[in-house]
Design a protein around this motif. Structure first.
Motif, PDB file in Angstrom:
ATOM      1  N   LEU A  33      15.396  43.194  44.520  1.00  0.00           N
ATOM      2  CA  LEU A  33      14.356  43.269  43.497  1.00  0.00           C
ATOM      3  C   LEU A  33      14.379  42.033  42.595  1.00  0.00           C
ATOM      4  CD1 LEU A  33      12.211  45.059  41.953  1.00  0.00           C
ATOM      5  CD2 LEU A  33      14.123  45.781  40.515  1.00  0.00           C
ATOM      6  N   VAL A  34      13.209  41.421  42.397  1.00  0.00           N
ATOM      7  CA  VAL A  34      13.077  40.300  41.462  1.00  0.00           C
ATOM      8  C   VAL A  34      12.604  40.892  40.136  1.00  0.00           C
ATOM      9  CG1 VAL A  34      11.884  38.110  41.004  1.00  0.00           C
ATOM     10  CG2 VAL A  34      12.472  38.757  43.368  1.00  0.00           C
ATOM     11  N   PRO A  35      13.470  40.883  39.096  1.00  0.00           N
ATOM     12  CA  PRO A  35      13.100  41.592  37.862  1.00  0.00           C
ATOM     13  C   PRO A  35      12.008  40.910  37.045  1.00  0.00           C
ATOM     14  CG  PRO A  35      15.341  40.730  37.716  1.00  0.00           C
ATOM     15  CD  PRO A  35      14.844  40.376  39.067  1.00  0.00           C
ATOM     16  N   ARG A  36      11.871  39.569  37.203  1.00  0.00           N
ATOM     17  CA  ARG A  36      10.908  38.857  36.364  1.00  0.00           C
ATOM     18  C   ARG A  36      10.280  37.724  37.155  1.00  0.00           C
ATOM     19  NH1 ARG A  36      10.754  34.591  32.944  1.00  0.00           N
ATOM     20  NH2 ARG A  36       9.719  34.870  30.918  1.00  0.00           N
ATOM     21  N   LEU A  37       8.973  37.617  37.078  1.00  0.00           N
ATOM     22  CA  LEU A  37       8.245  36.540  37.752  1.00  0.00           C
ATOM     23  C   LEU A  37       7.303  35.897  36.743  1.00  0.00           C
ATOM     24  CD1 LEU A  37       6.937  37.852  41.225  1.00  0.00           C
ATOM     25  CD2 LEU A  37       8.540  35.968  40.850  1.00  0.00           C
ATOM     26  N   ALA A  38       7.500  34.596  36.489  1.00  0.00           N
ATOM     27  CA  ALA A  38       6.586  33.886  35.595  1.00  0.00           C
ATOM     28  C   ALA A  38       5.314  33.550  36.361  1.00  0.00           C
ATOM     29  CB  ALA A  38       7.249  32.631  35.054  1.00  0.00           C
ATOM     30  N   GLN A  39       4.209  33.404  35.619  1.00  0.00           N
ATOM     31  CA  GLN A  39       2.907  33.134  36.222  1.00  0.00           C
ATOM     32  C   GLN A  39       2.957  31.940  37.186  1.00  0.00           C
ATOM     33  OE1 GLN A  39      -0.385  33.225  33.457  1.00  0.00           O
ATOM     34  NE2 GLN A  39      -1.559  31.761  34.672  1.00  0.00           N
ATOM     35  N   ALA A  40       3.646  30.863  36.763  1.00  0.00           N
ATOM     36  CA  ALA A  40       3.713  29.657  37.601  1.00  0.00           C
ATOM     37  C   ALA A  40       4.390  29.964  38.941  1.00  0.00           C
ATOM     38  CB  ALA A  40       4.451  28.548  36.865  1.00  0.00           C
ATOM     39  N   LYS A  41       5.392  30.834  38.895  1.00  0.00           N
ATOM     40  CA  LYS A  41       6.110  31.203  40.117  1.00  0.00           C
ATOM     41  C   LYS A  41       5.202  32.041  41.034  1.00  0.00           C
ATOM     42  CE  LYS A  41       9.647  31.728  42.865  1.00  0.00           C
ATOM     43  NZ  LYS A  41      10.092  30.583  43.704  1.00  0.00           N
ATOM     44  N   VAL A  42       4.406  32.909  40.436  1.00  0.00           N
ATOM     45  CA  VAL A  42       3.465  33.725  41.221  1.00  0.00           C
ATOM     46  C   VAL A  42       2.455  32.803  41.916  1.00  0.00           C
ATOM     47  CG1 VAL A  42       1.699  35.544  41.127  1.00  0.00           C
ATOM     48  CG2 VAL A  42       3.705  35.694  39.659  1.00  0.00           C
ATOM     49  N   GLU A  43       1.952  31.799  41.164  1.00  0.00           N
ATOM     50  CA  GLU A  43       1.004  30.843  41.736  1.00  0.00           C
ATOM     51  C   GLU A  43       1.633  30.112  42.914  1.00  0.00           C
ATOM     52  OE1 GLU A  43       0.045  28.692  38.160  1.00  0.00           O
ATOM     53  OE2 GLU A  43      -1.491  30.157  37.584  1.00  0.00           O
ATOM     54  N   GLU A  44       2.903  29.723  42.745  1.00  0.00           N
ATOM     55  CA  GLU A  44       3.643  29.015  43.793  1.00  0.00           C
ATOM     56  C   GLU A  44       3.827  29.912  45.024  1.00  0.00           C
ATOM     57  OE1 GLU A  44       7.364  27.324  42.223  1.00  0.00           O
ATOM     58  OE2 GLU A  44       8.230  27.791  44.195  1.00  0.00           O
ATOM     59  N   LEU A  45       4.196  31.168  44.794  1.00  0.00           N
ATOM     60  CA  LEU A  45       4.396  32.118  45.900  1.00  0.00           C
ATOM     61  C   LEU A  45       3.100  32.324  46.689  1.00  0.00           C
ATOM     62  CD1 LEU A  45       6.570  34.841  44.130  1.00  0.00           C
ATOM     63  CD2 LEU A  45       7.249  33.568  46.173  1.00  0.00           C
ATOM     64  N   LEU A  46       1.986  32.435  45.959  1.00  0.00           N
ATOM     65  CA  LEU A  46       0.707  32.680  46.625  1.00  0.00           C
ATOM     66  C   LEU A  46       0.217  31.453  47.386  1.00  0.00           C
ATOM     67  CD1 LEU A  46      -1.108  34.866  43.937  1.00  0.00           C
ATOM     68  CD2 LEU A  46      -0.424  35.593  46.227  1.00  0.00           C
TER      69      LEU A  46
END
Ligand SMILES: Nc1ncnc2c1ncn2[C@@H]1O[C@H](COP(=O)(O)OP(=O)(O)O)[C@@H](O)[C@H]1O
Ligand SMILES: [Mg+2]
Length: 270
Positions: free
Chosen positions: A206-219
């Motif tokens: 489980l990843v407890p915290r995802l910053a917006q920039a990281k979400v953009e990178e993942l997508l």
């Protein structure tokens, strides 16, 4: 002396909860989630429930002998598929949730996104030259009906159907609809209740915290697959739209996610 009624918009304590497909199909998990929602509402938080119902639609299509057609993770919704889609989402699943919440002492009322133009959408553009038919991509949310219901102490339960400018019914992704509702209703938080504990890393942790920039990178990379992709896209839309408390939670942390905003994966703007 007339006292000006406090608007729910100013109270700012609306929480949007999206119930996922697998959770909807498991009676025990569903009961647990609805109890968490009921308790959170009874503790004074104003709730809006959003749901899809893909698995239930598949089951009915099977019984009707209509082939299930998808492309790029979206259901191709031709004329003959639209009717069962509406029947299941706005009918069977919506009223099941309304009745079960009623059994928990909650005054819930079901609508679909098309009602009172709550969720507008446009016909989804083709992908790889394939047309999706009556599938929409969400344009926006008019929260008037939701606010009117909440002001009267009624918990809105919203099925993932939208309306186009021309008045067509469109089948839309429930995660996207939930995000649009959260932005439109200026919700303080959005919780996706799903069948996994949150966003899991490559090792299944489980990843407890995802910053917006990281979400953009993942997508941008291709590693996020299945139902997690539309969920992260929707979460990103909510963050960009000013909802600053977005959680993806699973069966083990429904209650803490809703009541304490802890557990699961927290998606944050910075
Ligand atoms: N990195 C990931 N972390 C968690 N789940 C993932 C991930 N990548 C893909 N998934 C899949 O996404 C699913 C959740 O999305 P989905 O099946 O659409 O649920 P829901 O009905 O709640 O929207 C999980 O059950 C899992 O199979
Ligand atoms: Mg999904």
């Amino acid at each position: 002396v007339t006292r000006k009624r406090q608007s729910v918009r100013k109270a700012g304590a609306i929480q949007v909860v999206k119930l996922g497909g697998s959770l909807l199909e498991d009676a025990a998990m569903r009961a647990k989630a609805l109890r968490s929602i009921a308790r959170t509402q009874q503790d004074g938080t104003k709730m809006i429930v959003v749901h899809g119902g893909g698995k239930r639609i598949d089951a009915l299509l099977g019984r009707l002998g209509i082939a299930r057609k998808t492309h790029a993770g979206l259901r191709i919704t031709d004329d003959e598929t639209l009717e069962p889609v509406i029947a299941v989402l706005a009918g069977v699943v919506n009223k099941m949730l309304v009745s079960e919440l009623g059994g928990l002492g909650i005054l819930a009322a079901g609508i679909a996104g098309c009602d009172a133009q709550t969720i507008t959408a446009e016909v989804h553009p083709p992908i790889d030259g394939i047309e999706f038919g009556h599938v929409g991509s969400v344009c926006g949310c008019n929260p008037s009906l939701l606010f009117a219901m909440i002001d009267r102490g009624i918990l809105p339960v919203v099925a993932s159907i939208a309306i186009s400018a021309k008045g067509e019914l469109l089948n839309v992704n429930a995660d996207a609809l939930a995000a649009s509702v959260a932005v439109g209703a200026r919700a303080a938080g959005l919780t996706f209740l799903t069948d996994v504990d949150g966003f899991l890393d490559a090792n299944g942790r489980l990843v407890p915290r995802l910053a917006q920039a990281k979400v953009e990178e993942l997508l941008a990379g291709g590693s996020v697959t299945g139902g997690m992709r539309p969920k992260l896209e929707a979460a990103l839309g909510a963050l960009r739209g000013g909802v600053d408390n977005v959680i993806i939670a699973g069966p083990r942390n429904h209650r803490t996610a809703l009541a304490k905003r802890s557990g699961g994966t927290h998606l944050v703007a910075a």
